[in-house]
Enzyme design. Structure first.
Site, PDB file in Angstrom:
ATOM      1  N   TYR A  78      -2.545 102.804 105.187  1.00  0.00           N
ATOM      2  CA  TYR A  78      -2.553 104.264 105.038  1.00  0.00           C
ATOM      3  C   TYR A  78      -3.509 104.697 103.919  1.00  0.00           C
ATOM      4  O   TYR A  78      -4.325 105.614 104.100  1.00  0.00           O
ATOM      5  CB  TYR A  78      -1.117 104.711 104.734  1.00  0.00           C
ATOM      6  N   ALA A 104      -6.062 103.099 102.686  1.00  0.00           N
ATOM      7  CA  ALA A 104      -7.463 102.856 103.082  1.00  0.00           C
ATOM      8  C   ALA A 104      -7.932 103.939 104.047  1.00  0.00           C
ATOM      9  O   ALA A 104      -9.065 104.434 103.944  1.00  0.00           O
ATOM     10  CB  ALA A 104      -7.589 101.472 103.718  1.00  0.00           C
ATOM     11  N   ASN A 122      -4.399 112.813 122.209  1.00  0.00           N
ATOM     12  CA  ASN A 122      -4.326 111.733 121.231  1.00  0.00           C
ATOM     13  C   ASN A 122      -5.613 111.763 120.418  1.00  0.00           C
ATOM     14  O   ASN A 122      -6.677 111.399 120.920  1.00  0.00           O
ATOM     15  CB  ASN A 122      -4.158 110.394 121.956  1.00  0.00           C
TER      16      ASN A 122
HETATM   17  P1  NAI Z   1       4.255 115.080 110.178  1.00  0.00           P
HETATM   18  O1  NAI Z   1       4.609 113.726 110.671  1.00  0.00           O
HETATM   19  O2  NAI Z   1       5.323 116.088 109.945  1.00  0.00           O
HETATM   20  O3  NAI Z   1       3.148 115.748 111.136  1.00  0.00           O
HETATM   21  C1  NAI Z   1       2.076 115.017 111.654  1.00  0.00           C
HETATM   22  C2  NAI Z   1       1.766 115.534 113.042  1.00  0.00           C
HETATM   23  O4  NAI Z   1       0.685 114.749 113.580  1.00  0.00           O
HETATM   24  C3  NAI Z   1       2.960 115.385 113.999  1.00  0.00           C
HETATM   25  O5  NAI Z   1       3.173 116.595 114.688  1.00  0.00           O
HETATM   26  C4  NAI Z   1       2.516 114.255 114.925  1.00  0.00           C
HETATM   27  O6  NAI Z   1       3.054 114.340 116.232  1.00  0.00           O
HETATM   28  C5  NAI Z   1       0.993 114.449 114.929  1.00  0.00           C
HETATM   29  N1  NAI Z   1       0.304 113.238 115.383  1.00  0.00           N
HETATM   30  C6  NAI Z   1       0.612 111.957 115.104  1.00  0.00           C
HETATM   31  N2  NAI Z   1      -0.234 111.135 115.749  1.00  0.00           N
HETATM   32  C7  NAI Z   1      -1.099 111.924 116.441  1.00  0.00           C
HETATM   33  C8  NAI Z   1      -2.199 111.647 117.308  1.00  0.00           C
HETATM   34  N3  NAI Z   1      -2.586 110.397 117.591  1.00  0.00           N
HETATM   35  N4  NAI Z   1      -2.862 112.697 117.849  1.00  0.00           N
HETATM   36  C9  NAI Z   1      -2.491 113.967 117.592  1.00  0.00           C
HETATM   37  N5  NAI Z   1      -1.445 114.280 116.777  1.00  0.00           N
HETATM   38  C10 NAI Z   1      -0.767 113.261 116.222  1.00  0.00           C
HETATM   39  O7  NAI Z   1       3.409 114.811 108.850  1.00  0.00           O
HETATM   40  P2  NAI Z   1       2.964 115.800 107.681  1.00  0.00           P
HETATM   41  O8  NAI Z   1       3.739 115.430 106.486  1.00  0.00           O
HETATM   42  O9  NAI Z   1       2.917 117.200 108.140  1.00  0.00           O
HETATM   43  O10 NAI Z   1       1.478 115.258 107.451  1.00  0.00           O
HETATM   44  C11 NAI Z   1       0.306 115.916 107.888  1.00  0.00           C
HETATM   45  C12 NAI Z   1      -0.887 115.216 107.268  1.00  0.00           C
HETATM   46  O11 NAI Z   1      -0.801 115.280 105.848  1.00  0.00           O
HETATM   47  C13 NAI Z   1      -0.992 113.724 107.622  1.00  0.00           C
HETATM   48  O12 NAI Z   1      -2.334 113.374 107.796  1.00  0.00           O
HETATM   49  C14 NAI Z   1      -0.416 113.049 106.408  1.00  0.00           C
HETATM   50  O13 NAI Z   1      -0.908 111.741 106.266  1.00  0.00           O
HETATM   51  C15 NAI Z   1      -0.900 113.970 105.308  1.00  0.00           C
HETATM   52  N6  NAI Z   1      -0.165 113.859 104.070  1.00  0.00           N
HETATM   53  C16 NAI Z   1       1.170 114.145 104.011  1.00  0.00           C
HETATM   54  C17 NAI Z   1       1.862 114.030 102.820  1.00  0.00           C
HETATM   55  C18 NAI Z   1       3.318 114.326 102.687  1.00  0.00           C
HETATM   56  O14 NAI Z   1       3.855 114.116 101.588  1.00  0.00           O
HETATM   57  N7  NAI Z   1       3.997 114.826 103.707  1.00  0.00           N
HETATM   58  C19 NAI Z   1       1.178 113.585 101.594  1.00  0.00           C
HETATM   59  C20 NAI Z   1      -0.212 113.317 101.766  1.00  0.00           C
HETATM   60  C21 NAI Z   1      -0.847 113.457 102.962  1.00  0.00           C
END
Ligand code: NAI
Length: 248
Positions: free
Chosen positions: A156, A158, A64
């Site tokens: 988010y 912030a 985590n």
């Molecule tokens: P996603 O939800 O597909 O992947 C995020 C991953 O982080 C998941 O595998 C999840 O299990 C893991 N995760 C969640 N909480 C966790 C924790 N406490 N400890 C360890 N792992 C944890 O999301 P995505 O789209 O791949 O996003 C990746 C990053 O990019 C995030 O930080 C998101 O905020 C950012 N982002 C995404 C955008 C989008 O349009 N998809 C746009 C801008 C930023």
């Protein structure tokens, strides 16, 4: 020789989505990969196998990212397993959207904890290692809403604005030790996170993208590769928007 040959990259939340795309891109350029996710289930194991198939060392760790003590122990373990940590990508992130009037304390605390404190935890644990190595590249995954704000995402937005300021501050503090820190601010990227949005919200986003398509995880991974590698050896304290030219 790949752009990252001989380097070790630590990527948080990389079992799927953008983190996974970054891990695969880095591995294709020769980096050994340590990645984390909340649980390493069949999906996480499959991601690890896909990365290892590129001929690099890869290990997946359940952790985590929001937990300070757990992160310190984990980073020490990764250093032991891999010998070095050259690149840190703080990618783990979640949303818990809601209008300010209705946002609960739990919604606020959870998002700030997972999105922002996690980056503090990993930077705090990794920078002593990078300082001894006299080099390192830190990449914080922010968002364009961290630049512009977004109604319904105060927590988010912030947290993501914090990721930008954190990268800029670390860049100033640790530049003299050979450590660079930058942020990526993706726009609308097609992953599980955005697939969960209602169709009308998706359509509204699309209208504002001059390139007329949602981004792919690989679009973000290409920018991460630039920031991780020596191609960006004189770039620090920056935030790069990967958003198809989006007007917010
Ligand atoms: P996603 O939800 O597909 O992947 C995020 C991953 O982080 C998941 O595998 C999840 O299990 C893991 N995760 C969640 N909480 C966790 C924790 N406490 N400890 C360890 N792992 C944890 O999301 P995505 O789209 O791949 O996003 C990746 C990053 O990019 C995030 O930080 C998101 O905020 C950012 N982002 C995404 C955008 C989008 O349009 N998809 C746009 C801008 C930023």
């Amino acid at each position: 020789m790949g752009l990252l040959s001989g380097k070790t990259a630590l990527i948080t939340g990389a079992a799927r989505g953008i983190g996974k795309a970054i891990a695969l891109k880095f591995a294709a350029e020769g980096a050994n990969i340590a990645f984390t996710d909340l649980v390493i289930d069949e999906n996480g194991e499959a991601t690890a196998a896909e990365i290892a198939a590129l001929g690099v060392q890869c290990k997946a760790y359940a952790s985590n990212a929001a937990n300070f003590e757990e992160t310190a122990t984990l980073v020490a373990q990764i250093k032991e397993d891999f010998g070095s940590i050259d690149i840190l990508v703080n990618n783990a992130g979640i949303t818990k959207d809601g209008l300010m009037m209705r946002m609960t304390e739990a919604q606020w605390d959870t998002v700030i904890g997972v999105n922002l404190k996690s980056a503090f935890n990993f930077i705090h644990a990794c920078t002593p290692i990078m300082m001894r190595q006299k080099s390192g590249s830190i990449i914080n995954m922010a968002s364009i809403v961290g630049v512009h704000g977004n109604a319904g995402q105060a927590n988010y937005a912030a947290s993501k604005a914090g990721m930008i300021a954190l990268a800029k501050s670390v860049a100033q503090e640790l530049g003299s030790r050979g450590i660079r820190a930058n942020a990526i601010a993706p726009g609308f990227i097609e992953t599980a996170m955005t697939a969960a949005l209602p169709e009308d919200v998706r359509k509204e986003w699309m209208k504002n993208i001059p390139l007329r398509r949602g981004g792919q995880p690989e679009d973000v991974a290409n920018t991460a590769l630039y920031l991780a590698s020596d191609l960006s050896s004189y770039v620090s304290g920056q935030v790069i928007q990967v958003d198809g030219g989006m007007n917010m």
